[in-house]
Design a protein around this motif. Sequence first.
Motif, short mmCIF file in Angstrom:
data_model
loop_
_atom_site.label_atom_id
_atom_site.label_comp_id
_atom_site.label_asym_id
_atom_site.label_seq_id
_atom_site.Cartn_x
_atom_site.Cartn_y
_atom_site.Cartn_z
N GLU A 189 0.82 -1.22 0.00
CA GLU A 189 0.00 0.00 0.00
C GLU A 189 0.85 1.27 0.00
OE1 GLU A 189 0.98 -1.65 2.54
OE2 GLU A 189 0.58 -0.75 4.49
N LEU A 190 2.18 1.12 0.11
CA LEU A 190 3.03 2.29 0.31
C LEU A 190 3.59 2.84 -0.99
CD1 LEU A 190 5.08 0.99 3.38
CD2 LEU A 190 3.03 2.43 3.42
N ILE A 202 -1.06 4.69 0.56
CA ILE A 202 -0.63 5.78 1.45
C ILE A 202 0.86 5.99 1.22
CG2 ILE A 202 -2.37 5.34 3.24
CD1 ILE A 202 0.00 4.03 4.86
N ARG A 203 1.35 7.10 1.73
CA ARG A 203 2.78 7.37 1.54
C ARG A 203 3.59 6.71 2.65
NH1 ARG A 203 2.86 10.72 -2.55
NH2 ARG A 203 1.09 12.13 -2.81
N ASP A 204 4.79 6.33 2.29
CA ASP A 204 5.72 5.72 3.26
C ASP A 204 6.30 6.82 4.13
OD1 ASP A 204 7.75 4.52 4.64
OD2 ASP A 204 8.93 3.95 2.88
N ASN A 206 7.38 6.01 7.49
CA ASN A 206 8.26 5.41 8.51
C ASN A 206 9.73 5.44 8.13
OD1 ASN A 206 5.95 4.81 9.84
ND2 ASN A 206 6.02 2.59 9.50
N SER A 251 9.91 -1.92 9.18
CA SER A 251 8.64 -1.50 9.79
C SER A 251 7.50 -2.12 9.02
CB SER A 251 8.52 0.02 9.83
OG SER A 251 8.29 0.55 8.55
N SER A 255 2.40 -7.50 13.13
CA SER A 255 1.20 -7.63 13.96
C SER A 255 0.82 -9.09 14.16
CB SER A 255 0.03 -6.90 13.31
OG SER A 255 0.39 -5.57 13.07
N ASN A 301 2.38 1.06 12.08
CA ASN A 301 1.73 2.35 12.32
C ASN A 301 2.80 3.39 12.67
OD1 ASN A 301 -1.20 2.24 12.00
ND2 ASN A 301 -1.06 0.59 13.53
N PRO A 302 2.70 4.55 12.06
CA PRO A 302 3.79 5.54 12.18
C PRO A 302 4.16 5.91 13.62
CG PRO A 302 2.37 6.13 10.36
CD PRO A 302 1.72 4.95 11.04
P1 AMP Z 1 1.28 -3.57 9.14
O1 AMP Z 1 1.91 -3.86 10.45
O2 AMP Z 1 2.17 -3.80 7.98
O3 AMP Z 1 -0.03 -4.25 9.00
O4 AMP Z 1 0.97 -2.01 9.15
C1 AMP Z 1 0.16 -1.42 10.15
C2 AMP Z 1 -0.33 -0.06 9.66
O5 AMP Z 1 0.76 0.78 9.44
C3 AMP Z 1 -1.08 -0.11 8.33
O6 AMP Z 1 -2.10 0.84 8.38
C4 AMP Z 1 -0.01 0.27 7.33
O7 AMP Z 1 -0.56 0.83 6.17
C5 AMP Z 1 0.77 1.29 8.12
N1 AMP Z 1 2.15 1.36 7.65
C6 AMP Z 1 2.99 0.30 7.50
N2 AMP Z 1 4.18 0.71 7.07
C7 AMP Z 1 4.11 2.05 6.94
C8 AMP Z 1 5.03 3.05 6.51
N3 AMP Z 1 6.26 2.74 6.14
N4 AMP Z 1 4.61 4.35 6.49
C9 AMP Z 1 3.36 4.66 6.88
N5 AMP Z 1 2.46 3.77 7.30
C10 AMP Z 1 2.81 2.47 7.31
#
Ligand code: AMP
Length: 407
Positions: A189-190, A202-204, A206, A251, A255, A301-302
């Motif tokens: 999604e990034l 969404i934008r990356d 992290n 990152s 989960s 999550n950021p």
């Molecule tokens: P995940 O642990 O991969 O399921 O991610 C948990 C949440 O964090 C989801 O809403 C992801 O879209 C968001 N997320 C994961 N990596 C990033 C990132 N690098 N930048 C921004 N949000 C992120």
Amino acid sequence: MLIPLAEAQAHVLERVAPLEPRRTWSVAAVGCVLAETVTSPEDVPPFANTAMDGYAVRAADLAGASPDAPVELPVVAEVAAGHPAGRALTAGEAMRIFTGAPIPEGADAVVMVERTRRLDDGARVAIEAEVPVGEAVRAAGDDLRAGDTVFEPGEVIGAGHLGVLAGIGVGEVMVHPRVRVGVLSTGDELVDAGEPLAAGQIRDSNRATLLALVAQEGWHAVDLGLIRDDEAAITSAIKEGAASCDAVLTSGGVSMGDIDLVKVVLDRIGDMRWMQIAIRPAKPFAFGLVDGTPVFGLPGNPVSSMVSFELLARPALRRMAGHATTRRPEVPAVAAEAFPRRPDGKVHFVRVVAERDAAGDLHVRSAGRQGSHHLTAMARAHALLPLVDGDGVEAGDPVRVLLLADV
Ligand code: AMP
Ligand code: MG
């Protein structure tokens, strides 16, 4: 099963070690931790010199001198810094001398210029005060003697240290090297900044944050990229990071219950422990070794990834960098407003801004919205306020906060 934060922190700290010290050019070692005892190879200052502008004399020659009864002496030479007198001073003589110049042989004191009057165009001087032996003389070795211990292992090389090292002619020191930390993001999604957002993307954020947190410590931040949710891509990114860095931060994908590829890959190529920590945010966390390199699996999550870095990765990386203190300072403060919460078995880390009152006491209030995706409040926060399991605190209550920034 939730584990206490302290247990997770201890688990990580036990599995990392200070990086092997390296002989390093001292100027390049600023911010690094010293790994040897530095002794002075020479006396500092290397020779007796004058602390004042004035006249080098023998103190005995000035007995009884006063403004009413000055002692007049011939001025036989001028001694400037870097230019020693060509000859010794004998009884009944004076030499004009400037700050930092070597004390001429035979002289034992310097009279400051303010206590003197030039006569005969500088050929003679009238001295209007007595001085004790040693007046205004900085003896050789007055600051350091050859062989003296200057710095001990564990000291962080700062600007003053560099000056001292330069002052004793030590050009290289053994220090723990700056930690090389690789950072990668994972998620289909990034997208990177500057690219258009398609539906569901969404934008990356992290990667930028974590690279900056590493760089702020003076460490080498290595961008390992934004990696798709693809097993082969994740495997090669982590493998490459483990081979080229001292530690790797990922990152996303840690989960509970996720059928996440980061998990699949790390379990296959690493020796990982997956944890659910009794904190909020940043509950999920993974730590382990891939080919001997520590890998920190931070949540996606950021806000969680930043808090996880602060509480778990940063202390471990500081240990690798050789620091004895691995924690952020924890200081007393006053809750400027109520911080209510519900019992849930976790410690909550509230993002707070802090202000000092006239007495110097810190008052903290919420930095803004507290969801694990509300990064703005985390960005603004000066501190994290840990609220132990229970109902929170009232306005005016004394609390302790973990400082993230200067206030
Ligand atoms: P995940 O642990 O991969 O399921 O991610 C948990 C949440 O964090 C989801 O809403 C992801 O879209 C968001 N997320 C994961 N990596 C990033 C990132 N690098 N930048 C921004 N949000 C992120
Ligand atoms: Mg993900």
